[in-house]
Design a protein around this motif. Structure first.
Motif, PDB file in Angstrom:
ATOM      1  N   CYS A 303       0.834  -1.195   0.000  1.00 31.12           N
ATOM      2  CA  CYS A 303       0.000   0.000   0.000  1.00 31.12           C
ATOM      3  C   CYS A 303       0.868   1.242   0.000  1.00 31.12           C
ATOM      4  N   GLY A 304       0.242   2.358  -0.236  1.00 31.22           N
ATOM      5  CA  GLY A 304       0.954   3.628  -0.216  1.00 31.22           C
ATOM      6  C   GLY A 304       0.009   4.766  -0.549  1.00 31.22           C
ATOM      7  N   SER A 305       0.483   5.982  -0.336  1.00 24.90           N
ATOM      8  CA  SER A 305      -0.272   7.183  -0.668  1.00 24.90           C
ATOM      9  C   SER A 305       0.363   7.863  -1.874  1.00 24.90           C
ATOM     10  N   SER A 306      -0.479   8.298  -2.805  1.00 23.93           N
ATOM     11  CA  SER A 306       0.021   9.027  -3.975  1.00 23.93           C
ATOM     12  C   SER A 306      -0.002  10.540  -3.769  1.00 23.93           C
ATOM     13  N   LYS A 307      -0.501  11.016  -2.639  1.00 23.16           N
ATOM     14  CA  LYS A 307      -0.640  12.458  -2.448  1.00 23.16           C
ATOM     15  C   LYS A 307       0.693  13.203  -2.342  1.00 23.16           C
ATOM     16  N   PRO A 308       1.792  12.588  -1.860  1.00 24.26           N
ATOM     17  CA  PRO A 308       3.065  13.293  -1.965  1.00 24.26           C
ATOM     18  C   PRO A 308       3.500  13.529  -3.406  1.00 24.26           C
ATOM     19  N   ALA A 309       2.895  12.795  -4.355  1.00 23.14           N
ATOM     20  CA  ALA A 309       3.243  12.940  -5.767  1.00 23.14           C
ATOM     21  C   ALA A 309       2.327  13.907  -6.497  1.00 23.14           C
ATOM     22  N   THR A 310       1.038  13.878  -6.177  1.00 22.71           N
ATOM     23  CA  THR A 310       0.056  14.670  -6.912  1.00 22.71           C
ATOM     24  C   THR A 310      -0.497  15.842  -6.114  1.00 22.71           C
ATOM     25  N   GLY A 311      -0.305  15.815  -4.794  1.00 23.72           N
ATOM     26  CA  GLY A 311      -1.049  16.696  -3.930  1.00 23.72           C
ATOM     27  C   GLY A 311      -2.443  16.136  -3.721  1.00 23.72           C
TER      28      GLY A 311
END
Length: 389
Positions: A303-311
Protein backbone atom coordinates in the motif's frame (compact mmCIF):
# COMPACT_ATOMS: atom_id res chain seq x y z
CA UNK A 1 -18.25 -2.21 -15.43
CA UNK A 2 -15.33 -1.93 -17.81
CA UNK A 3 -12.99 1.06 -17.93
CA UNK A 4 -12.00 1.26 -21.58
CA UNK A 5 -9.72 4.25 -21.65
CA UNK A 6 -8.25 6.93 -19.41
CA UNK A 7 -7.28 10.55 -19.82
CA UNK A 8 -5.32 12.05 -16.95
CA UNK A 9 -3.54 15.31 -16.15
CA UNK A 10 -2.01 16.32 -12.82
CA UNK A 11 1.28 17.47 -11.32
CA UNK A 12 2.90 14.20 -12.48
CA UNK A 13 2.28 14.94 -16.15
CA UNK A 14 -0.16 15.52 -18.95
CA UNK A 15 -0.73 12.02 -20.32
CA UNK A 16 -0.88 8.37 -19.25
CA UNK A 17 2.73 7.47 -20.13
CA UNK A 18 4.22 10.50 -18.40
CA UNK A 19 2.09 10.18 -15.28
CA UNK A 20 2.86 6.47 -14.80
CA UNK A 21 6.58 6.85 -15.50
CA UNK A 22 6.99 9.76 -13.09
CA UNK A 23 4.88 8.12 -10.38
CA UNK A 24 6.82 4.86 -10.45
CA UNK A 25 10.17 6.68 -10.43
CA UNK A 26 9.56 8.27 -7.02
CA UNK A 27 11.21 11.44 -8.38
CA UNK A 28 8.22 13.70 -8.06
CA UNK A 29 7.65 17.42 -8.64
CA UNK A 30 8.11 19.77 -5.74
CA UNK A 31 5.17 21.90 -4.61
CA UNK A 32 5.52 25.61 -5.14
CA UNK A 33 3.70 28.93 -5.29
CA UNK A 34 0.94 29.19 -7.89
CA UNK A 35 1.59 32.19 -10.19
CA UNK A 36 -2.05 32.96 -10.98
CA UNK A 37 -3.20 32.92 -7.33
CA UNK A 38 -2.39 35.75 -4.93
CA UNK A 39 -1.19 33.53 -2.08
CA UNK A 40 2.14 32.24 -0.81
CA UNK A 41 0.73 28.80 0.11
CA UNK A 42 2.54 26.09 -1.82
CA UNK A 43 0.56 23.62 -3.94
CA UNK A 44 0.94 21.12 -6.79
CA UNK A 45 -0.12 22.66 -10.11
CA UNK A 46 -0.72 20.78 -13.34
CA UNK A 47 2.29 21.83 -15.40
CA UNK A 48 1.12 21.28 -18.97
CA UNK A 49 -0.50 23.82 -21.28
CA UNK A 50 -4.27 23.51 -21.33
CA UNK A 51 -6.60 23.73 -24.33
CA UNK A 52 -8.90 26.71 -24.78
CA UNK A 53 -12.68 26.76 -24.44
CA UNK A 54 -14.59 27.11 -27.76
CA UNK A 55 -16.13 30.58 -28.28
CA UNK A 56 -19.74 29.31 -28.18
CA UNK A 57 -19.11 27.91 -24.66
CA UNK A 58 -17.22 30.93 -23.26
CA UNK A 59 -19.65 31.26 -20.36
CA UNK A 60 -18.04 28.05 -19.02
CA UNK A 61 -14.46 29.26 -19.51
CA UNK A 62 -12.44 28.37 -16.42
CA UNK A 63 -9.29 26.44 -15.60
CA UNK A 64 -11.36 23.57 -14.18
CA UNK A 65 -13.06 22.97 -17.54
CA UNK A 66 -9.80 23.38 -19.44
CA UNK A 67 -8.37 20.58 -17.29
CA UNK A 68 -11.36 18.46 -18.33
CA UNK A 69 -10.61 19.14 -22.00
CA UNK A 70 -6.96 18.14 -21.51
CA UNK A 71 -8.08 14.82 -20.03
CA UNK A 72 -10.77 14.27 -22.67
CA UNK A 73 -8.31 14.76 -25.55
CA UNK A 74 -6.66 11.48 -24.49
CA UNK A 75 -9.89 9.45 -24.80
CA UNK A 76 -11.40 11.29 -27.76
CA UNK A 77 -10.78 8.48 -30.25
CA UNK A 78 -12.48 5.93 -27.99
CA UNK A 79 -15.36 8.35 -27.39
CA UNK A 80 -15.84 8.86 -31.15
CA UNK A 81 -16.11 5.10 -31.60
CA UNK A 82 -18.73 4.96 -28.84
CA UNK A 83 -20.77 7.77 -30.44
CA UNK A 84 -20.77 5.94 -33.78
CA UNK A 85 -21.79 2.68 -32.13
CA UNK A 86 -24.41 3.79 -29.59
CA UNK A 87 -25.48 7.32 -30.54
CA UNK A 88 -25.37 10.40 -28.34
CA UNK A 89 -28.69 9.56 -26.62
CA UNK A 90 -27.20 6.43 -25.04
CA UNK A 91 -24.06 8.08 -23.67
CA UNK A 92 -24.08 9.56 -20.17
CA UNK A 93 -21.73 11.86 -18.28
CA UNK A 94 -20.98 11.95 -14.55
CA UNK A 95 -18.32 14.28 -13.13
CA UNK A 96 -17.04 15.09 -9.67
CA UNK A 97 -15.73 18.48 -8.60
CA UNK A 98 -15.48 20.53 -5.43
CA UNK A 99 -14.02 23.80 -6.75
CA UNK A 100 -15.27 24.11 -10.33
CA UNK A 101 -14.26 27.63 -11.46
CA UNK A 102 -14.09 29.26 -8.05
CA UNK A 103 -10.70 30.78 -8.96
CA UNK A 104 -12.37 32.77 -11.75
CA UNK A 105 -15.04 33.86 -9.28
CA UNK A 106 -12.33 35.02 -6.87
CA UNK A 107 -10.68 37.09 -9.61
CA UNK A 108 -14.03 38.59 -10.61
CA UNK A 109 -14.71 39.55 -6.97
CA UNK A 110 -11.43 41.50 -6.85
CA UNK A 111 -12.47 43.46 -9.94
CA UNK A 112 -15.91 44.07 -8.41
CA UNK A 113 -14.36 45.48 -5.24
CA UNK A 114 -12.12 47.83 -7.21
CA UNK A 115 -14.47 48.97 -9.97
CA UNK A 116 -17.95 48.36 -8.61
CA UNK A 117 -18.92 45.93 -11.38
CA UNK A 118 -18.06 42.40 -12.44
CA UNK A 119 -15.78 41.98 -15.47
CA UNK A 120 -17.44 41.27 -18.82
CA UNK A 121 -15.61 37.93 -19.10
CA UNK A 122 -17.17 36.61 -15.89
CA UNK A 123 -20.22 34.34 -15.91
CA UNK A 124 -21.60 32.44 -12.91
CA UNK A 125 -21.54 29.21 -14.97
CA UNK A 126 -17.76 29.34 -14.66
CA UNK A 127 -17.91 28.53 -10.96
CA UNK A 128 -21.28 26.79 -10.51
CA UNK A 129 -20.62 23.15 -9.59
CA UNK A 130 -23.10 21.78 -12.12
CA UNK A 131 -21.40 23.81 -14.82
CA UNK A 132 -18.69 21.16 -15.22
CA UNK A 133 -21.14 18.54 -16.52
CA UNK A 134 -23.19 21.14 -18.44
CA UNK A 135 -20.05 22.28 -20.23
CA UNK A 136 -18.65 18.88 -21.15
CA UNK A 137 -22.05 17.53 -22.20
CA UNK A 138 -22.50 20.52 -24.52
CA UNK A 139 -18.95 20.20 -25.85
CA UNK A 140 -19.38 16.49 -26.58
CA UNK A 141 -22.98 16.63 -27.77
CA UNK A 142 -24.03 14.06 -25.16
CA UNK A 143 -27.80 13.68 -24.79
CA UNK A 144 -27.94 10.99 -22.11
CA UNK A 145 -28.00 11.69 -18.34
CA UNK A 146 -25.39 14.31 -17.42
CA UNK A 147 -24.73 15.62 -13.92
CA UNK A 148 -22.08 16.67 -11.42
CA UNK A 149 -21.47 15.07 -8.03
CA UNK A 150 -19.94 17.22 -5.28
CA UNK A 151 -19.09 15.51 -1.99
CA UNK A 152 -15.79 17.36 -1.45
CA UNK A 153 -12.81 14.99 -1.49
CA UNK A 154 -14.78 11.89 -2.54
CA UNK A 155 -16.66 13.64 -5.37
CA UNK A 156 -15.19 11.89 -8.40
CA UNK A 157 -14.96 8.53 -6.62
CA UNK A 158 -18.71 8.89 -6.05
CA UNK A 159 -19.04 9.84 -9.73
CA UNK A 160 -17.51 6.50 -10.73
CA UNK A 161 -19.93 4.63 -8.48
CA UNK A 162 -22.81 6.66 -9.94
CA UNK A 163 -21.77 5.93 -13.53
CA UNK A 164 -21.66 2.24 -12.70
CA UNK A 165 -25.26 2.43 -11.49
CA UNK A 166 -26.39 4.14 -14.72
CA UNK A 167 -24.97 1.26 -16.73
CA UNK A 168 -26.35 -1.44 -14.45
CA UNK A 169 -29.80 0.12 -14.65
CA UNK A 170 -29.66 0.15 -18.44
CA UNK A 171 -29.97 3.93 -18.68
CA UNK A 172 -26.79 4.24 -20.76
CA UNK A 173 -24.54 2.10 -22.93
CA UNK A 174 -21.43 4.17 -22.22
CA UNK A 175 -20.61 6.81 -19.62
CA UNK A 176 -17.86 9.43 -19.67
CA UNK A 177 -16.95 9.62 -16.00
CA UNK A 178 -14.31 11.24 -13.83
CA UNK A 179 -13.61 14.57 -12.25
CA UNK A 180 -11.69 17.80 -12.24
CA UNK A 181 -10.58 20.34 -9.65
CA UNK A 182 -8.53 23.47 -10.23
CA UNK A 183 -6.50 25.29 -7.61
CA UNK A 184 -8.11 28.31 -5.98
CA UNK A 185 -7.50 30.50 -2.94
CA UNK A 186 -10.67 29.30 -1.23
CA UNK A 187 -9.36 25.78 -0.71
CA UNK A 188 -5.75 26.79 -0.08
CA UNK A 189 -6.67 29.39 2.53
CA UNK A 190 -9.40 27.14 3.95
CA UNK A 191 -7.10 24.18 4.56
CA UNK A 192 -4.51 26.58 5.94
CA UNK A 193 -7.07 27.98 8.40
CA UNK A 194 -7.76 24.41 9.55
CA UNK A 195 -4.05 23.97 10.27
CA UNK A 196 -4.01 21.15 7.71
CA UNK A 197 -1.34 22.42 5.27
CA UNK A 198 2.13 20.87 5.48
CA UNK A 199 5.22 23.05 5.73
CA UNK A 200 6.94 20.84 3.11
CA UNK A 201 6.04 17.85 0.95
CA UNK A 202 3.32 15.95 2.80
CA UNK A 203 4.52 12.97 4.82
CA UNK A 204 1.63 10.46 5.15
CA UNK A 205 1.61 8.08 8.14
CA UNK A 206 4.85 9.42 9.61
CA UNK A 207 5.02 10.41 13.25
CA UNK A 208 6.29 13.73 11.85
CA UNK A 209 3.34 14.35 9.53
CA UNK A 210 2.06 17.92 9.67
CA UNK A 211 -0.67 18.13 7.04
CA UNK A 212 -1.39 17.82 3.36
CA UNK A 213 -0.70 19.89 0.26
CA UNK A 214 -3.39 20.75 -2.27
CA UNK A 215 -3.11 19.72 -5.92
CA UNK A 216 -5.17 19.98 -9.07
CA UNK A 217 -5.92 17.89 -12.12
CA UNK A 218 -8.49 15.86 -13.98
CA UNK A 219 -9.14 12.27 -14.97
CA UNK A 220 -11.77 10.87 -17.32
CA UNK A 221 -12.70 7.28 -18.11
CA UNK A 222 -14.91 5.73 -20.76
CA UNK A 223 -16.99 3.17 -18.87
CA UNK A 224 -19.28 0.59 -20.50
CA UNK A 225 -20.64 -2.96 -20.29
CA UNK A 226 -18.49 -4.04 -23.22
CA UNK A 227 -15.69 -6.35 -21.96
CA UNK A 228 -12.20 -4.90 -21.54
CA UNK A 229 -9.01 -5.75 -19.64
CA UNK A 230 -9.69 -3.40 -16.69
CA UNK A 231 -12.95 -2.89 -14.81
CA UNK A 232 -14.52 -1.19 -11.83
CA UNK A 233 -15.33 -4.44 -10.03
CA UNK A 234 -16.73 -3.01 -6.83
CA UNK A 235 -17.65 0.19 -5.03
CA UNK A 236 -18.23 0.63 -1.31
CA UNK A 237 -19.81 3.78 0.10
CA UNK A 238 -20.41 4.84 3.70
CA UNK A 239 -21.11 8.02 5.64
CA UNK A 240 -20.30 8.45 9.32
CA UNK A 241 -21.40 12.12 9.76
CA UNK A 242 -19.09 12.23 12.77
CA UNK A 243 -17.88 15.82 12.23
CA UNK A 244 -18.00 18.42 9.48
CA UNK A 245 -14.27 18.13 8.76
CA UNK A 246 -12.72 15.51 11.08
CA UNK A 247 -13.06 11.77 10.38
CA UNK A 248 -14.41 9.29 12.92
CA UNK A 249 -11.27 8.40 14.91
CA UNK A 250 -11.73 4.62 14.97
CA UNK A 251 -12.12 4.40 11.18
CA UNK A 252 -15.28 2.28 11.52
CA UNK A 253 -17.03 3.74 8.47
CA UNK A 254 -13.85 3.74 6.38
CA UNK A 255 -13.63 0.05 7.25
CA UNK A 256 -17.25 -0.44 6.11
CA UNK A 257 -16.55 1.25 2.75
CA UNK A 258 -13.57 -1.02 2.05
CA UNK A 259 -15.46 -4.09 3.24
CA UNK A 260 -18.42 -3.20 1.01
CA UNK A 261 -16.17 -2.72 -2.05
CA UNK A 262 -14.69 -6.19 -1.50
CA UNK A 263 -18.13 -7.76 -1.05
CA UNK A 264 -19.46 -5.92 -4.10
CA UNK A 265 -16.62 -7.38 -6.17
CA UNK A 266 -16.86 -10.83 -4.61
CA UNK A 267 -13.24 -10.70 -3.43
CA UNK A 268 -11.41 -11.38 -0.18
CA UNK A 269 -8.90 -9.04 1.47
CA UNK A 270 -5.98 -11.37 0.71
CA UNK A 271 -6.68 -11.05 -3.03
CA UNK A 272 -5.88 -7.32 -3.10
CA UNK A 273 -2.48 -6.62 -4.62
CA UNK A 274 -2.20 -2.89 -3.90
CA UNK A 275 -4.10 -0.28 -1.87
CA UNK A 276 -3.91 3.35 -2.90
CA UNK A 277 -4.55 4.90 0.51
CA UNK A 278 -6.35 8.19 0.98
CA UNK A 279 -3.19 9.10 2.93
CA UNK A 280 -3.50 12.87 3.22
CA UNK A 281 -0.69 13.34 5.73
CA UNK A 282 -3.08 15.00 8.18
CA UNK A 283 -2.92 13.78 11.74
CA UNK A 284 -6.48 12.51 12.06
CA UNK A 285 -7.02 10.99 8.60
CA UNK A 286 -3.86 8.89 8.66
CA UNK A 287 -4.65 7.65 12.14
CA UNK A 288 -8.18 6.48 11.35
CA UNK A 289 -7.27 5.05 7.93
CA UNK A 290 -4.38 2.99 9.24
CA UNK A 291 -6.67 1.52 11.92
CA UNK A 292 -9.34 0.68 9.34
CA UNK A 293 -6.85 -0.91 6.92
CA UNK A 294 -5.23 -2.90 9.73
CA UNK A 295 -8.63 -4.37 10.70
CA UNK A 296 -9.23 -5.70 7.19
CA UNK A 297 -5.86 -6.41 5.58
CA UNK A 298 -2.61 -8.15 6.35
CA UNK A 299 0.57 -6.15 6.91
CA UNK A 300 1.81 -7.95 3.79
CA UNK A 301 -0.71 -6.12 1.56
CA UNK A 302 1.30 -3.53 -0.42
CA UNK A 303 0.00 0.00 0.00
CA UNK A 304 0.95 3.63 -0.22
CA UNK A 305 -0.27 7.18 -0.67
CA UNK A 306 0.02 9.03 -3.98
CA UNK A 307 -0.64 12.46 -2.45
CA UNK A 308 3.06 13.29 -1.97
CA UNK A 309 3.24 12.94 -5.77
CA UNK A 310 0.06 14.67 -6.91
CA UNK A 311 -1.05 16.70 -3.93
CA UNK A 312 -4.55 16.32 -2.53
CA UNK A 313 -6.65 16.94 -5.66
CA UNK A 314 -9.88 17.20 -3.65
CA UNK A 315 -12.92 16.60 -5.88
CA UNK A 316 -10.74 15.22 -8.67
CA UNK A 317 -8.71 13.02 -6.31
CA UNK A 318 -10.95 9.95 -6.47
CA UNK A 319 -10.84 9.79 -10.28
CA UNK A 320 -7.13 10.62 -10.49
CA UNK A 321 -6.21 7.95 -7.94
CA UNK A 322 -8.51 5.40 -9.60
CA UNK A 323 -6.68 6.39 -12.78
CA UNK A 324 -3.33 5.67 -11.14
CA UNK A 325 -4.60 2.20 -10.24
CA UNK A 326 -5.81 1.76 -13.85
CA UNK A 327 -2.30 2.62 -15.04
CA UNK A 328 -0.74 0.06 -12.69
CA UNK A 329 -2.99 -2.65 -14.15
CA UNK A 330 -2.58 -1.56 -17.77
CA UNK A 331 -0.15 -2.79 -20.42
CA UNK A 332 1.84 0.41 -19.83
CA UNK A 333 3.09 -1.19 -16.60
CA UNK A 334 4.32 -4.36 -18.30
CA UNK A 335 6.92 -5.10 -15.59
CA UNK A 336 4.23 -4.86 -12.84
CA UNK A 337 6.06 -2.27 -10.78
CA UNK A 338 4.44 -0.87 -7.65
CA UNK A 339 4.74 2.84 -6.81
CA UNK A 340 6.92 3.74 -3.82
CA UNK A 341 5.40 5.21 -0.67
CA UNK A 342 7.61 8.28 -0.34
CA UNK A 343 7.93 9.44 3.27
CA UNK A 344 10.61 9.88 5.93
CA UNK A 345 10.26 6.28 7.14
CA UNK A 346 9.51 7.37 10.70
CA UNK A 347 6.40 5.37 11.58
CA UNK A 348 3.98 6.57 14.23
CA UNK A 349 4.31 4.12 17.17
CA UNK A 350 0.67 4.75 18.12
CA UNK A 351 -0.59 3.42 14.78
CA UNK A 352 -0.69 -0.08 13.27
CA UNK A 353 2.12 -1.00 10.88
CA UNK A 354 1.06 -1.15 7.23
CA UNK A 355 2.74 -2.72 4.19
CA UNK A 356 4.14 0.45 2.62
CA UNK A 357 5.89 -0.14 -0.71
CA UNK A 358 9.64 0.44 -0.40
CA UNK A 359 11.42 3.31 -2.10
CA UNK A 360 13.47 0.86 -4.15
CA UNK A 361 11.82 -0.45 -7.32
CA UNK A 362 9.36 -3.12 -6.26
CA UNK A 363 7.68 -5.60 -8.60
CA UNK A 364 4.44 -7.41 -7.85
CA UNK A 365 4.29 -11.17 -8.31
CA UNK A 366 0.65 -10.73 -9.30
CA UNK A 367 -0.94 -7.39 -10.03
CA UNK A 368 -4.64 -7.95 -10.66
CA UNK A 369 -6.69 -6.11 -8.02
CA UNK A 370 -6.24 -2.58 -6.63
CA UNK A 371 -8.29 -0.77 -3.99
CA UNK A 372 -8.46 3.03 -4.00
CA UNK A 373 -9.72 4.98 -0.96
CA UNK A 374 -11.31 8.44 -0.98
CA UNK A 375 -12.44 9.81 2.37
CA UNK A 376 -14.16 13.15 2.62
CA UNK A 377 -15.38 15.95 4.88
CA UNK A 378 -18.54 14.92 6.69
CA UNK A 379 -17.40 11.30 6.68
CA UNK A 380 -18.42 10.63 3.07
CA UNK A 381 -16.28 7.57 2.31
CA UNK A 382 -15.78 5.72 -0.98
CA UNK A 383 -13.61 2.71 -1.77
CA UNK A 384 -13.25 1.62 -5.39
CA UNK A 385 -12.04 -1.83 -6.40
CA UNK A 386 -10.38 -1.81 -9.81
CA UNK A 387 -9.11 -4.99 -11.37
CA UNK A 388 -8.36 -7.14 -14.36
CA UNK A 389 -11.31 -9.55 -14.58
Amino acid sequence: MFLHDLGIVCALGGNKDEVLRTWLSGCWPQPGNVPWLATDISAYAASNELPGIPPHLKRYDCRNNRLLLAAFAQIEAAFDRAIRRYGSERIGLVLGTSTSGIAEGEQAAVVLQKSGSLPDVYHYKQQELGGAAEFLAAYLGIQGPAYTVSTTCSSSANALASARRLLRQGLCDTVVVGGSDALCRTTLEGFSALGAISRSRCNPFSKNRDGTLIGEGAALFLMSNEPFDIALLGAGLSADAYHISAPRPDGACAFLAMQAALANAGLKPEQIDYINLHGTGTWQNDAMESRAVDRLFSVRTPCGSSKPATGHCLGAGGAIEAGLCWLLLSALNEAKYLPPHVWDGQGDPELPRLGFVALEKTRSKRLQYCLSNSFSFGGNNVSLLIGSP
